[in-house]
Scaffold this motif. Structure first.
Motif, mmCIF file in Angstrom:
data_model
loop_
_atom_site.group_PDB
_atom_site.id
_atom_site.type_symbol
_atom_site.label_atom_id
_atom_site.label_comp_id
_atom_site.label_asym_id
_atom_site.label_seq_id
_atom_site.Cartn_x
_atom_site.Cartn_y
_atom_site.Cartn_z
ATOM 1 N N ARG A 95 22.885 48.881 -0.185
ATOM 2 C CA ARG A 95 22.816 47.535 -0.762
ATOM 3 C C ARG A 95 21.460 46.888 -0.451
ATOM 4 O O ARG A 95 20.858 46.258 -1.300
ATOM 5 C CB ARG A 95 23.961 46.680 -0.225
ATOM 6 N N ARG A 96 20.987 47.088 0.769
ATOM 7 C CA ARG A 96 19.695 46.528 1.167
ATOM 8 C C ARG A 96 18.564 47.125 0.315
ATOM 9 O O ARG A 96 17.699 46.407 -0.179
ATOM 10 C CB ARG A 96 19.443 46.814 2.648
ATOM 11 N N GLN A 97 18.580 48.432 0.128
ATOM 12 C CA GLN A 97 17.552 49.084 -0.694
ATOM 13 C C GLN A 97 17.628 48.618 -2.137
ATOM 14 O O GLN A 97 16.603 48.397 -2.788
ATOM 15 C CB GLN A 97 17.696 50.606 -0.644
ATOM 16 N N ARG A 99 18.757 45.709 -3.244
ATOM 17 C CA ARG A 99 18.257 44.332 -3.313
ATOM 18 C C ARG A 99 16.739 44.287 -3.191
ATOM 19 O O ARG A 99 16.082 43.502 -3.880
ATOM 20 C CB ARG A 99 18.866 43.490 -2.202
ATOM 21 N N ASP A 100 16.182 45.121 -2.314
ATOM 22 C CA ASP A 100 14.726 45.151 -2.132
ATOM 23 C C ASP A 100 14.025 45.613 -3.398
ATOM 24 O O ASP A 100 12.928 45.161 -3.697
ATOM 25 C CB ASP A 100 14.336 46.078 -0.974
ATOM 26 N N ARG A 101 14.658 46.491 -4.136
ATOM 27 C CA ARG A 101 14.058 47.018 -5.360
ATOM 28 C C ARG A 101 14.042 45.950 -6.439
ATOM 29 O O ARG A 101 13.114 45.877 -7.241
ATOM 30 C CB ARG A 101 14.829 48.230 -5.862
ATOM 31 N N GLU A 102 15.050 45.114 -6.479
ATOM 32 C CA GLU A 102 15.106 44.064 -7.496
ATOM 33 C C GLU A 102 14.162 42.992 -7.109
ATOM 34 O O GLU A 102 13.406 42.396 -7.591
ATOM 35 C CB GLU A 102 16.529 43.490 -7.623
#
Length: 102
Positions: A95-97, A99-102
């Motif tokens: 989920r963290r990855q 969100r970071d991509r968006e």
């Protein structure tokens, strides 16, 4: 039927099959050349934006299909974490990855 006749018939069948194969190759090449004359390949047409997905693009994370599949995978991991208390660390990291991509 004698062995000589069988051998002659076998050779005739093989020669006929080879001739049919070569004839098919010749006809398909001519048909393909005719199609190229009628409809030039799409690569020769200038285009400002490509149609469809760019499968071999190095920017795979920007592909909407990949983003959708990634989102579904994250949701499945999170559901597994909620229901069975498994893969919680992986779900949080995914989920963290995402969100970071968006």
């Amino acid at each position: 039927m004698s062995n000589a006749k069988r051998a002659l018939i076998g050779c005739g069948l093989v020669a006929g099959a080879v001739a049919c194969f070569l004839l098919g190759m010749l006809v398909s090449q001519r048909a393909e050349q005719g199609q190229e004359l009628l409809h030039p390949p799409a690569a020769s047409k200038p285009s400002s934006s490509p149609a469809g997905r760019r499968v071999y693009s190095p920017g795979i994370a920007d592909d909407p299909y990949v983003a959708q599949q990634w989102r579904q995978s994250v949701e499945i991991l999170e559901r597994r974490c909620r229901e069975a208390r498994e893969f919680c660390t992986e779900a949080r990291a995914a989920r963290r990855q995402f969100r970071d991509r968006e």
